[in-house]
Design a protein around this motif. Structure first.
Motif, short mmCIF file in Angstrom:
data_model
loop_
_atom_site.label_atom_id
_atom_site.label_comp_id
_atom_site.label_asym_id
_atom_site.label_seq_id
_atom_site.Cartn_x
_atom_site.Cartn_y
_atom_site.Cartn_z
N VAL A 15 -7.20 -55.92 -12.75
CA VAL A 15 -7.40 -54.99 -11.63
C VAL A 15 -6.43 -55.27 -10.49
CG1 VAL A 15 -9.23 -56.35 -10.50
CG2 VAL A 15 -9.16 -53.86 -10.25
N ILE A 16 -6.09 -56.54 -10.23
CA ILE A 16 -5.19 -56.85 -9.12
C ILE A 16 -3.76 -56.40 -9.43
CG2 ILE A 16 -4.19 -58.71 -7.74
CD1 ILE A 16 -7.11 -58.05 -7.06
N GLY A 17 -3.27 -56.74 -10.62
CA GLY A 17 -1.93 -56.29 -10.98
C GLY A 17 -1.81 -54.78 -10.99
N LEU A 18 -2.83 -54.10 -11.51
CA LEU A 18 -2.81 -52.64 -11.54
C LEU A 18 -2.83 -52.05 -10.14
CD1 LEU A 18 -5.27 -52.13 -14.51
CD2 LEU A 18 -2.87 -51.41 -14.49
N SER A 254 -1.50 -62.77 -12.31
CA SER A 254 -1.99 -63.12 -13.65
C SER A 254 -3.33 -63.82 -13.65
CB SER A 254 -0.94 -63.96 -14.37
OG SER A 254 -0.50 -65.03 -13.57
N GLY A 255 -4.12 -63.65 -12.60
CA GLY A 255 -5.50 -64.11 -12.59
C GLY A 255 -5.66 -65.58 -12.92
N MET A 382 -14.40 -64.34 -7.64
CA MET A 382 -15.35 -63.35 -8.14
C MET A 382 -15.15 -61.98 -7.51
SD MET A 382 -18.83 -65.64 -8.32
CE MET A 382 -18.70 -66.26 -6.63
N MET A 383 -14.15 -61.84 -6.64
CA MET A 383 -14.03 -60.64 -5.81
C MET A 383 -12.85 -59.75 -6.17
SD MET A 383 -16.57 -60.81 -3.59
CE MET A 383 -17.58 -61.43 -4.94
N GLY A 384 -12.35 -59.84 -7.40
CA GLY A 384 -11.19 -59.04 -7.76
C GLY A 384 -11.39 -57.55 -7.59
#
Length: 417
Positions: A15-18, A254-255, A382-384
């Motif tokens: 979700v962050i990369g997107l 990349s989490g 936990m907040m992505g």
């Protein structure tokens, strides 16, 4: 030396990369996103999809160390550290433990609240303006207690959120049971957070990918990057299968794999994997009206129109790939103690994922000093989901030189020295 094919490479299709790829593309940047597996298939897939300014309280809270020590030998504990020889883990835990005092705890609320609240507003606007079909709703969230003393303590500890603009309503047991018929009798009380929301995580990531491509981004799945190298005035990324890409700038998103990928670049990112679990079912007949956190059992419950999920727990066990039955059973057992219909008629999926945890419970966002063209959007814990929209916007502001949507200072890598 070949010219860079792309202006910016994004490594990581969660979700962050997107969110970053979409925001950068919408701002006119030429973006290529590389994902090791399938878009949104890892950490972003199986979480409960809650959007929670209510979660602005840091994980490193007063009393947490004593709780963690007491839980260490309980395989179904909500916060579990599996004892083993792991210097990185113990170094991380020492820094985490050093923050579990009242002064540090209170000071850490503001930067986390700023991200969560700003992201909530930005995500609302994105859903409306781009017509995202992701089950997005803003009907609040309930923290529910059956233990009266724990409820009173929860009211005291969460009152500080009001100082940061986060609405908190206290409901007694009778009102809570009346507002939420899915609960069994015997509720001591609840905290209602009217500004929280939720969505369907898999649909949200799919929609982010859709509009990112509409905005001009290129997305490649199955690109398992094993080497990142600065080469002249550009960055090279090489995949396990030998393919390579070249771009002027590189954004690492990349989490839980970020620390491993950054180490060859000379970066020691203070990120370790925190394992979470979830179980997804068909929707029960008597499903909760809004997301719940069953505080006595540390279980999150989310119902969508076409599904239902129990999730949570935090397990520090490295990159352990076992789907541990005791952890899954604890979710169902906790739900059964509080809900009339704790599970749905059919189980669809049992899942685990690794959350990228920093010891100060804040993400690392922005440029890397001394590494031209290297950007970070990692460590969201936990907040992505809840921080995705603001992360995309803030990174875009920083990359393009626009005034930042929020002050980026608390999230810079330089805070670690």
């Amino acid at each position: 030396m070949p010219e860079p094919r792309d202006e910016l490479l994004v490594i990581g299709g969660g979700v962050i990369g997107l969110a970053c790829a979409q925001a950068l593309s919408a701002a006119g940047r030429s973006v290529r996103l590389l994902e090791r597996d399938r878009i949104g298939a890892a950490t972003s897939h199986g979480n409960c999809g809650t959007l929670t300014p209510s979660h602005a309280l840091p994980l490193a809270a007063p009393g947490m160390v004593a709780k963690a020590l007491g839980w260490m030998l309980k395989p179904d504990a909500p916060f579990l550290v599996r004892p083993r020889f792991d210097p990185a883990l113990w170094a991380w835990l020492l820094r985490f433990a050093g923050r579990c005092d009242e002064r540090t705890f209170r000071a850490a609320i503001a930067p986390k609240a700023a991200l969560l609240s700003a992201s909530q507003a930005l995500l609302d606007a994105l859903v409306r303006s781009r017509g995202l079909d992701c089950g997005h709703r803003r009907d609040g969230l309930l923290y529910v207690w059956r233990d009266a003393a724990a409820f009173e303590a929860g009211c005291r500890s969460h009152a500080v959120l009001r100082e940061h603009g986060i609405a908190v309503d206290e409901w007694d047991g009778a009102r809570t049971e009346g507002e939420e018929p899915a609960l069994r009798e015997g509720v001591a009380g609840a905290l209602f957070f009217p500004d929280d929301g939720h969505l369907r995580p898999d649909r949200y990531t799919a929609e982010l990918a859709r509009i990112a491509v509409q905005d001009g981004a290129v997305i490649e799945e199955g690109a398992d990057i094993v080497e990142l190298v600065r080469d002249g005035d550009a960055w090279n990324a090489t995949a396990r299968d030998g393919r390579s890409w070249r771009a002027r700038e590189l954004l690492l998103a990349s989490g839980p794999w970020a620390a491993r990928m950054a180490r060859p670049l000379g970066l020691r990112l203070p990120i370790i994997p925190g394992k979470g679990y979830s179980i997804t079912y068909e929707r029960p007949t008597l499903a909760p009206r809004r997301p719940l956190v069953l505080r006595d059992h540390s279980v999150c419950v989310t119902a969508w129109d076409d599904g239902y999920r129990l999730g949570s727990t935090m397990e520090f066990a490295g990159y352990d790939e076992r789907l541990t039955g005791a952890r899954l059973d604890a979710l169902e057992r906790g739900a059964a103690a509080v809900l009339r219909e704790p599970t749905g008629p059919m189980k669809r999926e049992e899942w685990f994922g690794w959350r990228p945890m920093t010891w100060d419970d804040l993400p690392i966002l922005g440029a890397v000093p001394g590494q031209p063209g290297l950007w970070l959007a990692v460590g969201h814990g936990m907040m992505g989901m809840g921080m995705s929209a603001v992360t995309g916007r803030l990174l875009t502001d920083l990359v393009t030189g626009r005034p930042p949507v929020i002050d980026p200072t608390p999230y810079a890598i330089t805070r670690f020295g």
